[in-house]
Design an enzyme around this catalytic site. Structure first.
Site, mmCIF file in Angstrom:
data_model
loop_
_atom_site.group_PDB
_atom_site.id
_atom_site.type_symbol
_atom_site.label_atom_id
_atom_site.label_comp_id
_atom_site.label_asym_id
_atom_site.label_seq_id
_atom_site.Cartn_x
_atom_site.Cartn_y
_atom_site.Cartn_z
ATOM 1 N N ARG A 27 -1.942 22.107 -14.152
ATOM 2 C CA ARG A 27 -0.948 21.100 -14.535
ATOM 3 C C ARG A 27 -1.080 20.729 -16.010
ATOM 4 O O ARG A 27 -0.107 20.306 -16.641
ATOM 5 C CB ARG A 27 -1.065 19.857 -13.640
ATOM 6 C CG ARG A 27 0.070 18.867 -13.885
ATOM 7 C CD ARG A 27 0.267 17.891 -12.754
ATOM 8 N NE ARG A 27 1.348 16.972 -13.069
ATOM 9 C CZ ARG A 27 1.945 16.180 -12.210
ATOM 10 N NH1 ARG A 27 1.577 16.187 -10.949
ATOM 11 N NH2 ARG A 27 2.916 15.363 -12.578
ATOM 12 N N GLU A 68 -3.710 17.522 -11.417
ATOM 13 C CA GLU A 68 -4.147 17.980 -12.745
ATOM 14 C C GLU A 68 -5.649 18.253 -12.830
ATOM 15 O O GLU A 68 -6.349 17.710 -13.669
ATOM 16 C CB GLU A 68 -3.720 16.985 -13.829
ATOM 17 C CG GLU A 68 -3.688 17.644 -15.196
ATOM 18 C CD GLU A 68 -2.978 16.820 -16.260
ATOM 19 O OE1 GLU A 68 -1.922 16.225 -15.968
ATOM 20 O OE2 GLU A 68 -3.483 16.788 -17.373
ATOM 21 N N HIS A 79 1.237 18.546 -26.618
ATOM 22 C CA HIS A 79 1.005 17.104 -26.462
ATOM 23 C C HIS A 79 -0.228 16.591 -27.196
ATOM 24 O O HIS A 79 -0.309 15.407 -27.483
ATOM 25 C CB HIS A 79 0.925 16.733 -24.972
ATOM 26 C CG HIS A 79 2.274 16.670 -24.308
ATOM 27 N ND1 HIS A 79 3.091 17.768 -24.179
ATOM 28 C CD2 HIS A 79 2.955 15.639 -23.744
ATOM 29 C CE1 HIS A 79 4.211 17.418 -23.556
ATOM 30 N NE2 HIS A 79 4.152 16.135 -23.283
ATOM 31 N N LYS A 127 8.405 23.047 -13.287
ATOM 32 C CA LYS A 127 7.515 21.894 -13.078
ATOM 33 C C LYS A 127 7.053 21.863 -11.622
ATOM 34 O O LYS A 127 5.876 21.643 -11.342
ATOM 35 C CB LYS A 127 8.232 20.594 -13.446
ATOM 36 C CG LYS A 127 7.388 19.386 -13.111
ATOM 37 C CD LYS A 127 7.184 18.437 -14.231
ATOM 38 C CE LYS A 127 6.058 17.461 -13.916
ATOM 39 N NZ LYS A 127 6.076 16.272 -14.715
ATOM 40 N N LYS A 154 3.679 11.555 -11.106
ATOM 41 C CA LYS A 154 2.829 10.729 -11.985
ATOM 42 C C LYS A 154 3.535 9.396 -12.209
ATOM 43 O O LYS A 154 4.702 9.366 -12.620
ATOM 44 C CB LYS A 154 2.616 11.415 -13.328
ATOM 45 C CG LYS A 154 1.504 12.433 -13.319
ATOM 46 C CD LYS A 154 1.176 12.883 -14.735
ATOM 47 C CE LYS A 154 0.105 13.944 -14.718
ATOM 48 N NZ LYS A 154 -0.140 14.518 -16.067
ATOM 49 N N HIS A 171 0.580 13.376 -29.205
ATOM 50 C CA HIS A 171 0.008 12.049 -28.960
ATOM 51 C C HIS A 171 -0.577 11.465 -30.238
ATOM 52 O O HIS A 171 -0.452 10.260 -30.498
ATOM 53 C CB HIS A 171 -1.048 12.121 -27.850
ATOM 54 C CG HIS A 171 -0.442 12.357 -26.495
ATOM 55 N ND1 HIS A 171 -1.106 12.967 -25.470
ATOM 56 C CD2 HIS A 171 0.803 12.078 -26.009
ATOM 57 C CE1 HIS A 171 -0.314 13.058 -24.408
ATOM 58 N NE2 HIS A 171 0.849 12.522 -24.721
ATOM 59 N N ARG A 186 0.816 -1.233 0.000
ATOM 60 C CA ARG A 186 0.000 0.000 0.000
ATOM 61 C C ARG A 186 0.844 1.275 0.000
ATOM 62 O O ARG A 186 0.383 2.333 0.410
ATOM 63 C CB ARG A 186 -0.968 0.029 1.182
ATOM 64 C CG ARG A 186 -1.971 -1.100 1.136
ATOM 65 C CD ARG A 186 -3.179 -0.800 1.972
ATOM 66 N NE ARG A 186 -4.144 -1.867 1.848
ATOM 67 C CZ ARG A 186 -4.175 -2.934 2.610
ATOM 68 N NH1 ARG A 186 -3.276 -3.071 3.580
ATOM 69 N NH2 ARG A 186 -5.076 -3.870 2.430
ATOM 70 N N HIS A 221 9.181 10.653 -28.253
ATOM 71 C CA HIS A 221 8.189 11.502 -27.583
ATOM 72 C C HIS A 221 8.604 12.985 -27.591
ATOM 73 O O HIS A 221 7.815 13.861 -27.969
ATOM 74 C CB HIS A 221 7.961 11.010 -26.146
ATOM 75 C CG HIS A 221 7.017 11.885 -25.378
ATOM 76 N ND1 HIS A 221 5.659 11.910 -25.631
ATOM 77 C CD2 HIS A 221 7.229 12.798 -24.401
ATOM 78 C CE1 HIS A 221 5.082 12.790 -24.824
ATOM 79 N NE2 HIS A 221 6.008 13.340 -24.065
ATOM 80 N N ASN A 249 1.151 20.050 -20.779
ATOM 81 C CA ASN A 249 0.867 19.290 -22.000
ATOM 82 C C ASN A 249 0.904 20.157 -23.251
ATOM 83 O O ASN A 249 0.378 19.753 -24.288
ATOM 84 C CB ASN A 249 -0.493 18.598 -21.879
ATOM 85 C CG ASN A 249 -0.464 17.548 -20.801
ATOM 86 O OD1 ASN A 249 0.511 16.815 -20.680
ATOM 87 N ND2 ASN A 249 -1.496 17.498 -19.989
ATOM 88 N N GLU A 307 11.119 18.880 -24.249
ATOM 89 C CA GLU A 307 10.436 19.184 -22.981
ATOM 90 C C GLU A 307 11.042 20.416 -22.314
ATOM 91 O O GLU A 307 10.361 21.138 -21.611
ATOM 92 C CB GLU A 307 10.504 17.976 -22.027
ATOM 93 C CG GLU A 307 9.835 16.704 -22.536
ATOM 94 C CD GLU A 307 8.308 16.713 -22.408
ATOM 95 O OE1 GLU A 307 7.733 17.717 -21.939
ATOM 96 O OE2 GLU A 307 7.695 15.709 -22.809
#
Ligand code: GLY
Length: 370
Positions: free
Chosen positions: A242, A238, A249, A228, A144, A253, A122, A267, A246, A186
């Site tokens: 946040r 997010e 992105h 960041k 994340k 994507h 956990r 990427h 992106n 990035e």
């Protein structure tokens, strides 16, 4: 000189340490976190061959025992089978609730191991030692974690903040020039989305960063991590700001899907192209100054980075099909495409109010230049 960027999330605060030689002093960096002098390291085969021995020696120097597991390199490792393998290995190694797991690698290892640590007993603590530029400036910070499934990328995971991040600038020297440039996608994103001064600094210094100047690299990583951290502090899960991270992105994507998430388009390359397209779209919609897209492209050109669809080798689907792929982005809400657009360089915002025709026209024009 080691820089420290604090991420003061209440109850889950941690430091991102950035500098040269951090891998070699990882034992001293990690020792204060340990309840007993023993850690479990998970890495990938490529990174382990280059850096695992240095890390284990640094731990030994502080009398910290370590066990290590290496997984295959590549995006395929961020999946259920390897998550299961990692969690079971950690249990076999008798990793306890108060222990610390170390993720040594790029974004794939950071995301997978972070998620394994989140679900193991956990939740156990973990330390990120990011070895790619992309992981140092983005994925290792902010908590994340997760894996990909047949249904899409990053659809299963959790927010689980690391207990420390060690970004060793020297390990960036071992990246291929292409991987380093992809990570720069990035880095420039941060200037474009929220810091015009950093963008200007990159206009002056991107070549130094690319050429391996350690001081310039450390500043670029530090400023990216600071930005960041600021955004994560405002919006850890997010719900709002946040999403600014992106920028580029939505296009990226779709392009990654169209090219099969492989070698045709990395990427960070997709992010760079996506940022240029986001500024094109912003200018076409009259949202940002008309000269901004050229400035963005000039910076990407200075660093010899991808900036248009013509940089992608092989066939691409037509504009309608690319738009459909954007519609499958996980950030779509109520069927509405969300874009991060800009009012100027350094001032991005989130919007769902983008006419379909404007996106189609832009993509059609870009495709015709291939
Ligand atoms: N990579 C985007 C984020 O961490 O939110």
């Amino acid at each position: 000189m080691i820089d420290t960027v604090a991420v003061p999330l209440e109850g889950r605060e941690y430091d991102v340490r950035i500098g040269q030689g951090l891998l070699g002093r990882a034992g001293a960096e990690i020792a204060p976190l340990l309840a007993r002098p023993r850690v479990a390291i998970v890495s990938d085969e490529t990174v382990a061959a280059k850096h695992l021995a240095t890390l284990q020696a640094a731990l030994r120097a502080e009398s910290i025992d370590s066990v290590a597991m290496t997984l295959p390199a590549g995006e395929g490792t961020k999946s259920w089978p390897f998550l299961g393998q990692t969690v079971e290995w950690l249990l076999e190694q008798k990793v306890e609730r108060r222990d610390v797991v170390i993720a040594l690698g790029g974004g794939v290892i950071g995301d997978l191991v972070g998620f394994a640590a989140a679900v193991l007993r956990r939740g156990v603590r973990f330390v990120q030692i990011p070895t790619s530029l992309l992981a140092q400036v983005d994925s290792s910070v902010g908590g994340k974690t997760g894996i990909n499934t047949a249904q899409g990328k990053n659809l299963v995971g959790s927010f689980h903040q690391p207990s420390r991040v060690l970004a060793d600038i020297d390990v960036l020297d071992t990246l291929t020039p292409r991987d380093f440039r992809a990570g720069m996608g990035e880095v420039v994103k941060y200037g474009m989305l929220g810091d015009a001064d950093f963008f200007e600094w990159l206009e002056q210094n991107a070549a130094r960063v690319i050429d391996g100047d350690a001081e310039a690299r450390q500043y670029a990583v530090r400023r990216s991590v600071e930005m960041k951290a600021e955004i994560v502090l405002r919006d850890e899960t997010e719900q709002g700001d946040r999403a600014l991270l992106n920028l580029g992105h939505t296009f990226c994507h779709a392009l990654e899907k169209a090219t099969g998430y492989g070698d045709r388009l990395l990427h960070g390359e997709g992010v760079a192209i996506g940022c240029a397209l986001a500024f094109d779209l912003s200018a076409r919609l009259g949202l940002c100054p008309q000269e901004d897209p050229s400035r963005v492209r000039a910076l990407l050109a200075e660093a010899d980075m991808c900036r248009d669809l013509k940089a992608i080798p092989g066939e691409l689907p037509d504009a309608e099909a690319l738009l459909d792929l954007m519609g499958q982005d996980k950030k779509v809400i109520d069927g509405q495409l969300r874009f991060i657009l800009a009012r100027r360089i350094g001032a991005a915002f989130v919007t769902s109010d983008v006419p379909r025709e404007a996106v189609l026209d832009l993509l059609t024009e870009q495709l015709s230049q291939r």
